[in-house]
Design a protein around this motif. Structure first.
Motif, PDB file in Angstrom:
ATOM      1  N   VAL A 208      53.648  34.796  38.764  1.00 32.82           N
ATOM      2  CA  VAL A 208      52.683  34.010  39.526  1.00 32.82           C
ATOM      3  C   VAL A 208      51.880  34.876  40.495  1.00 32.82           C
ATOM      4  CG1 VAL A 208      54.322  33.383  41.358  1.00 32.82           C
ATOM      5  CG2 VAL A 208      52.386  31.869  40.840  1.00 32.82           C
ATOM      6  N   ASP A 209      52.489  35.918  41.059  1.00 39.77           N
ATOM      7  CA  ASP A 209      51.751  36.784  41.977  1.00 39.77           C
ATOM      8  C   ASP A 209      50.720  37.625  41.238  1.00 39.77           C
ATOM      9  OD1 ASP A 209      52.726  36.244  44.673  1.00 39.77           O
ATOM     10  OD2 ASP A 209      54.659  36.959  43.947  1.00 39.77           O
ATOM     11  N   ALA A 210      51.058  38.065  40.030  1.00 44.54           N
ATOM     12  CA  ALA A 210      50.090  38.799  39.216  1.00 44.54           C
ATOM     13  C   ALA A 210      48.932  37.886  38.825  1.00 44.54           C
ATOM     14  CB  ALA A 210      50.766  39.365  37.973  1.00 44.54           C
ATOM     15  N   ALA A 211      49.245  36.626  38.530  1.00 49.67           N
ATOM     16  CA  ALA A 211      48.201  35.660  38.185  1.00 49.67           C
ATOM     17  C   ALA A 211      47.281  35.397  39.373  1.00 49.67           C
ATOM     18  CB  ALA A 211      48.832  34.355  37.705  1.00 49.67           C
ATOM     19  N   ALA A 212      47.864  35.230  40.558  1.00 55.43           N
ATOM     20  CA  ALA A 212      47.064  34.995  41.758  1.00 55.43           C
ATOM     21  C   ALA A 212      46.197  36.207  42.069  1.00 55.43           C
ATOM     22  CB  ALA A 212      47.964  34.673  42.940  1.00 55.43           C
ATOM     23  N   SER A 213      46.743  37.402  41.861  1.00 56.35           N
ATOM     24  CA  SER A 213      45.964  38.620  42.076  1.00 56.35           C
ATOM     25  C   SER A 213      44.776  38.679  41.117  1.00 56.35           C
ATOM     26  CB  SER A 213      46.855  39.846  41.884  1.00 56.35           C
ATOM     27  OG  SER A 213      46.127  41.038  42.035  1.00 56.35           O
ATOM     28  N   LEU A 214      44.996  38.269  39.872  1.00 58.51           N
ATOM     29  CA  LEU A 214      43.918  38.243  38.883  1.00 58.51           C
ATOM     30  C   LEU A 214      42.836  37.254  39.290  1.00 58.51           C
ATOM     31  CD1 LEU A 214      43.318  39.632  36.179  1.00 58.51           C
ATOM     32  CD2 LEU A 214      44.420  37.706  35.039  1.00 58.51           C
ATOM     33  N   LEU A 215      43.247  36.092  39.800  1.00 51.71           N
ATOM     34  CA  LEU A 215      42.276  35.104  40.267  1.00 51.71           C
ATOM     35  C   LEU A 215      41.464  35.647  41.436  1.00 51.71           C
ATOM     36  CD1 LEU A 215      41.109  32.186  40.389  1.00 51.71           C
ATOM     37  CD2 LEU A 215      42.907  31.698  42.056  1.00 51.71           C
ATOM     38  N   VAL A 216      42.144  36.227  42.415  1.00 55.36           N
ATOM     39  CA  VAL A 216      41.450  36.783  43.586  1.00 55.36           C
ATOM     40  C   VAL A 216      40.462  37.869  43.149  1.00 55.36           C
ATOM     41  CG1 VAL A 216      41.768  38.125  45.705  1.00 55.36           C
ATOM     42  CG2 VAL A 216      43.272  36.190  45.220  1.00 55.36           C
ATOM     43  N   GLN A 217      40.854  38.669  42.152  1.00 56.21           N
ATOM     44  CA  GLN A 217      39.950  39.706  41.649  1.00 56.21           C
ATOM     45  C   GLN A 217      38.725  39.091  40.986  1.00 56.21           C
ATOM     46  OE1 GLN A 217      40.401  43.155  42.142  1.00 56.21           O
ATOM     47  NE2 GLN A 217      38.245  43.054  41.559  1.00 56.21           N
ATOM     48  N   ASP A 218      38.928  38.007  40.216  1.00 49.19           N
ATOM     49  CA  ASP A 218      37.787  37.327  39.587  1.00 49.19           C
ATOM     50  C   ASP A 218      36.835  36.767  40.647  1.00 49.19           C
ATOM     51  OD1 ASP A 218      38.534  37.859  37.021  1.00 49.19           O
ATOM     52  OD2 ASP A 218      39.318  35.868  36.564  1.00 49.19           O
ATOM     53  N   VAL A 219      37.402  36.236  41.739  1.00 58.07           N
ATOM     54  CA  VAL A 219      36.564  35.728  42.829  1.00 58.07           C
ATOM     55  C   VAL A 219      35.781  36.874  43.458  1.00 58.07           C
ATOM     56  CG1 VAL A 219      36.584  34.632  45.100  1.00 58.07           C
ATOM     57  CG2 VAL A 219      38.080  33.768  43.291  1.00 58.07           C
ATOM     58  N   ARG A 220      36.468  37.977  43.704  1.00 59.61           N
ATOM     59  CA  ARG A 220      35.836  39.138  44.329  1.00 59.61           C
ATOM     60  C   ARG A 220      34.735  39.727  43.438  1.00 59.61           C
ATOM     61  NH1 ARG A 220      40.160  43.376  45.733  1.00 59.61           N
ATOM     62  NH2 ARG A 220      40.834  41.637  47.039  1.00 59.61           N
ATOM     63  N   ASP A 221      34.956  39.644  42.101  1.00 57.46           N
ATOM     64  CA  ASP A 221      33.979  40.188  41.153  1.00 57.46           C
ATOM     65  C   ASP A 221      32.867  39.198  40.822  1.00 57.46           C
ATOM     66  OD1 ASP A 221      35.451  42.501  41.071  1.00 57.46           O
ATOM     67  OD2 ASP A 221      36.444  42.057  39.170  1.00 57.46           O
ATOM     68  N   ASN A 222      32.869  38.052  41.493  1.00 58.97           N
ATOM     69  CA  ASN A 222      31.832  37.032  41.299  1.00 58.97           C
ATOM     70  C   ASN A 222      31.760  36.516  39.860  1.00 58.97           C
ATOM     71  OD1 ASN A 222      30.869  37.138  44.047  1.00 58.97           O
ATOM     72  ND2 ASN A 222      29.844  39.061  43.536  1.00 58.97           N
ATOM     73  N   VAL A 223      32.935  36.386  39.228  1.00 58.34           N
ATOM     74  CA  VAL A 223      32.995  35.809  37.885  1.00 58.34           C
ATOM     75  C   VAL A 223      32.639  34.328  37.976  1.00 58.34           C
ATOM     76  CG1 VAL A 223      34.511  35.288  35.930  1.00 58.34           C
ATOM     77  CG2 VAL A 223      34.752  37.458  37.166  1.00 58.34           C
ATOM     78  N   VAL A 224      31.862  33.840  37.010  1.00 57.24           N
ATOM     79  CA  VAL A 224      31.492  32.430  36.990  1.00 57.24           C
ATOM     80  C   VAL A 224      31.838  31.826  35.632  1.00 57.24           C
ATOM     81  CG1 VAL A 224      29.653  32.667  38.698  1.00 57.24           C
ATOM     82  CG2 VAL A 224      29.131  32.972  36.267  1.00 57.24           C
ATOM     83  N   GLY A 225      31.929  30.488  35.609  1.00 54.17           N
ATOM     84  CA  GLY A 225      32.267  29.781  34.385  1.00 54.17           C
ATOM     85  C   GLY A 225      33.762  29.765  34.153  1.00 54.17           C
ATOM     86  N   PRO A 226      34.196  29.428  32.942  1.00 56.75           N
ATOM     87  CA  PRO A 226      35.626  29.395  32.660  1.00 56.75           C
ATOM     88  C   PRO A 226      36.201  30.793  32.502  1.00 56.75           C
ATOM     89  CG  PRO A 226      34.392  28.899  30.674  1.00 56.75           C
ATOM     90  CD  PRO A 226      33.377  29.002  31.780  1.00 56.75           C
TER      91      PRO A 226
END
Length: 274
Positions: A208-226
């Motif tokens: 779960v921590d690796a998953a949360a880190s991946l999400l935070v990275q996607d937010v930081r990288d300005n990923v949009v959509g699914p």
């Protein structure tokens, strides 16, 4: 940058808090009244808004709470094991999510991040990318897919960037004790037999921590959509169980076939990152 998080006292929400860098700016958490202690060490580091039922609030209420917020991470949803897939509470989660999104639209937040699920996909495809068609087969999955479609259209053409993060199979700190991984740790550490199905189901498990880190990275990288929050690693349940049993030196305690296989359980559910 001010971040508002819903569901911060839950399994994945707590992991998001753990992975947010201290430099990310102020964090505001909307939580259920009386659950502040569940924030753990973050209890005194974040601004807390307590409410009896966040899914019962109006868009106007949310617009007020979102004043000064740049990013919303909406992780709250009903998720009681054994009940959430078919519960009618998914309907209130859906309508409450739409009210939150409408409030975010009114408050002109810069980014809205919703947490979806791999259960939105048509599982017949096995290996699931963001281009895989949706085919939800439970009320939970249908409500999540409905939220995704509605919010995609709400924020399209606006200044609010929209990210929808579909979670796969998570394990780790704070997980419900009846789920597979904690069940294995509990029984094996006690020297008791772990009764399992055949274990031939192929799944995508991720800490779960690796998953949360991946999400935070996607937010930081300005990923949009699914996007898929997954490991991309295909493992059978038997392989996962064996890895855990080996850490205790007790492979002999794994009893495969003690429980019947679910005949409608998809044989393969593995995520593919964009």
């Amino acid at each position: 940058m001010t971040i508002l998080i819903t569901g911060a006292t839950g399994f994945f929400g707590q992991a998001i808090l753990r992975q947010l860098p201290t430099s990310s700016g102020p964090v505001r958490c909307v939580i259920r009244t009386g659950t502040k202690k569940r924030l753990g060490p973050h209890e005194h580091d974040v601004e807390v808004v307590e409410v009896d039922d966040l899914f019962a609030q109006t868009a106007a209420w949310w617009a007020d709470i979102l004043s000064g917020v740049d990013t919303v991470i909406h992780a709250a949803w009903y998720a009681e094991p054994g009940k959430y897939l078919t519960s009618h509470r998914n309907l209130s989660c859906l309508t409450g999510t739409l009210a939150l999104a409408e409030g975010a639209f009114s408050a002109q937040v810069s980014r809205f991040v919703g947490i979806g699920t791999c259960f939105e996909y048509d599982f017949r495809h096995g290996y699931l990318s963001v281009d895989t068609p949706c085919g939800p087969e439970t009320l939970y999955a249908a409500a999540k897919a409905s939220a995704f479609l509605t919010l995609s259209n709400l924020f399209r053409g606006t200044d609010t960037a929209f990210l929808w993060a579909r979670l796969f199979f998570l394990f780790g700190a704070g997980e419900h004790p009846d789920r597979l991984v904690p069940y294995l740790h509990r029984t094996l550490s006690a020297g008791e037999a772990a009764e399992l199905s055949s274990g031939q189901q192929v799944r995508d498990y991720m800490d779960v921590d690796a998953a949360a880190s991946l999400l935070v990275q996607d937010v930081r990288d300005n990923v949009v959509g699914p996007t898929n929050i997954c490991s991309g690693k295909a493992q059978t349940v038997a392989e996962i169980a064996t890895e855990i049993a080996e850490s205790y030196g007790r492979k002999d305690l794994l009893v495969f076939g003690a429980r019947p296989d679910n005949l409608v359980d998809p044989p393969v559910i593995v995520g593919v990152r964009p």
